[in-house]
Design a protein around this motif. Structure first.
Motif, PDB file in Angstrom:
ATOM      1  N   ARG A  68       0.819  -1.216   0.000  1.00 20.71           N
ATOM      2  CA  ARG A  68       0.000   0.000   0.000  1.00 20.71           C
ATOM      3  C   ARG A  68       0.854   1.268   0.000  1.00 20.71           C
ATOM      4  NH1 ARG A  68      -3.730  -3.614   2.788  1.00 20.71           N
ATOM      5  NH2 ARG A  68      -5.692  -3.578   1.628  1.00 20.71           N
ATOM      6  N   LYS A  69       2.031   1.210   0.586  1.00 22.64           N
ATOM      7  CA  LYS A  69       2.936   2.371   0.542  1.00 22.64           C
ATOM      8  C   LYS A  69       3.494   2.550  -0.864  1.00 22.64           C
ATOM      9  CE  LYS A  69       4.156   2.625   5.374  1.00 22.64           C
ATOM     10  NZ  LYS A  69       5.190   2.984   6.319  1.00 22.64           N
ATOM     11  N   TRP A  94       2.000   1.584  -3.632  1.00 22.13           N
ATOM     12  CA  TRP A  94       0.884   2.101  -4.428  1.00 22.13           C
ATOM     13  C   TRP A  94       0.609   3.564  -4.114  1.00 22.13           C
ATOM     14  CZ3 TRP A  94      -3.388  -2.207  -4.200  1.00 22.13           C
ATOM     15  CH2 TRP A  94      -2.998  -3.279  -5.018  1.00 22.13           C
ATOM     16  N   MET A 108      -8.342  -5.403  -2.673  1.00 20.04           N
ATOM     17  CA  MET A 108      -7.546  -4.177  -2.620  1.00 20.04           C
ATOM     18  C   MET A 108      -7.853  -3.240  -3.788  1.00 20.04           C
ATOM     19  SD  MET A 108      -3.954  -5.980  -1.537  1.00 20.04           S
ATOM     20  CE  MET A 108      -3.142  -4.538  -0.840  1.00 20.04           C
ATOM     21  N   ASP A 136      -8.026   0.534  -3.217  1.00 19.70           N
ATOM     22  CA  ASP A 136      -6.879   1.203  -2.594  1.00 19.70           C
ATOM     23  C   ASP A 136      -6.258   2.204  -3.560  1.00 19.70           C
ATOM     24  OD1 ASP A 136      -7.342  -0.502  -0.501  1.00 19.70           O
ATOM     25  OD2 ASP A 136      -5.367  -1.425  -0.514  1.00 19.70           O
ATOM     26  N   TYR A 138      -3.952   1.410  -6.973  1.00 13.09           N
ATOM     27  CA  TYR A 138      -4.231   0.095  -7.560  1.00 13.09           C
ATOM     28  C   TYR A 138      -4.206   0.155  -9.093  1.00 13.09           C
ATOM     29  CZ  TYR A 138      -6.731  -4.232  -8.704  1.00 13.09           C
ATOM     30  OH  TYR A 138      -7.083  -5.451  -9.217  1.00 13.09           O
TER      31      TYR A 138
END
Length: 182
Positions: free
Chosen positions: A51-52, A54, A133, A136, A139
């Motif tokens: 997630r970081k 992305w 996800m 997010d 993505y």
């Protein structure tokens, strides 16, 4: 797959975005810092939270260009790909076979990533997904990056510039990219 484990990706992928942004003259200071990524790390095989990574992709798309993912994939191609995966993709006899290989061994690039191929009567679709996800930030930028890098890497190893241009055109238009669609 154990969804309780955090999703991670090789640091090579945020490094690819940083290299592309530097190459096109975009200011890169702050991208890693804003996402809490290690600014001094030079190990492409280090694992960082997906997630970081992305978040960096999304930040770059908002600040530079919405299609930055595709451009980074084309720019970097194989430069930041796992060496073992790269060798196997380059040895494939066609883009079609390279995509099938990628689907089989993608786990070396990121956790939680699922790839697949859907064959229809007149085309072949490659899909990438991270279950649960999809909403997010970053993505969709990640999707363009992955497809750009894989298609360019294989085509660079096997095709002429004319074939590469046609394949990129087909991929951008939603076709098969020089190996079964268009």
């Amino acid at each position: 797959m154990n969804n309780l484990k955090p999703a991670v990706v090789r640091f090579a992928h945020p490094m690819a975005f940083s290299a592309f942004l530097s190459d096109v003259g975009a200011p890169t200071s702050g991208y890693y810092r804003r996402q809490g990524l290690p600014g001094l790390c030079k190990d492409p095989n280090a694992l960082v939270p997906l997630r970081k990574a992305w978040g960096l992709f999304e930040d770059a798309a908002k600040r530079e260009s919405s299609d930055v993912g595709w451009h980074v994939g084309q720019f970097c191609g194989d430069k930041n790909m796992n060496a073992g995966l790269l060798k196997k993709l380059e040895q494939a006899t066609s883009l079609y076979r390279a995509l099938y290989l990628l689907v089989q061994i993608v786990g070396v690039e990121a956790s939680h990533l699922q790839l697949g191929i859907i064959e229809r009567s007149f085309d072949i679709l490659l899909y990438t997904q991270y279950p649960g996800m999809r909403e997010d930030p970053g993505y969709w930028i990640s999707q363009g990056y992955q497809l750009g890098a894989v298609s360019y890497t294989h085509l660079r190893a096997h095709e002429t510039n004319e074939s590469i241009s046609y394949a990129v055109f087909c991929l951008k238009r939603g076709g098969g990219g020089g190996g079964g669609g268009g």
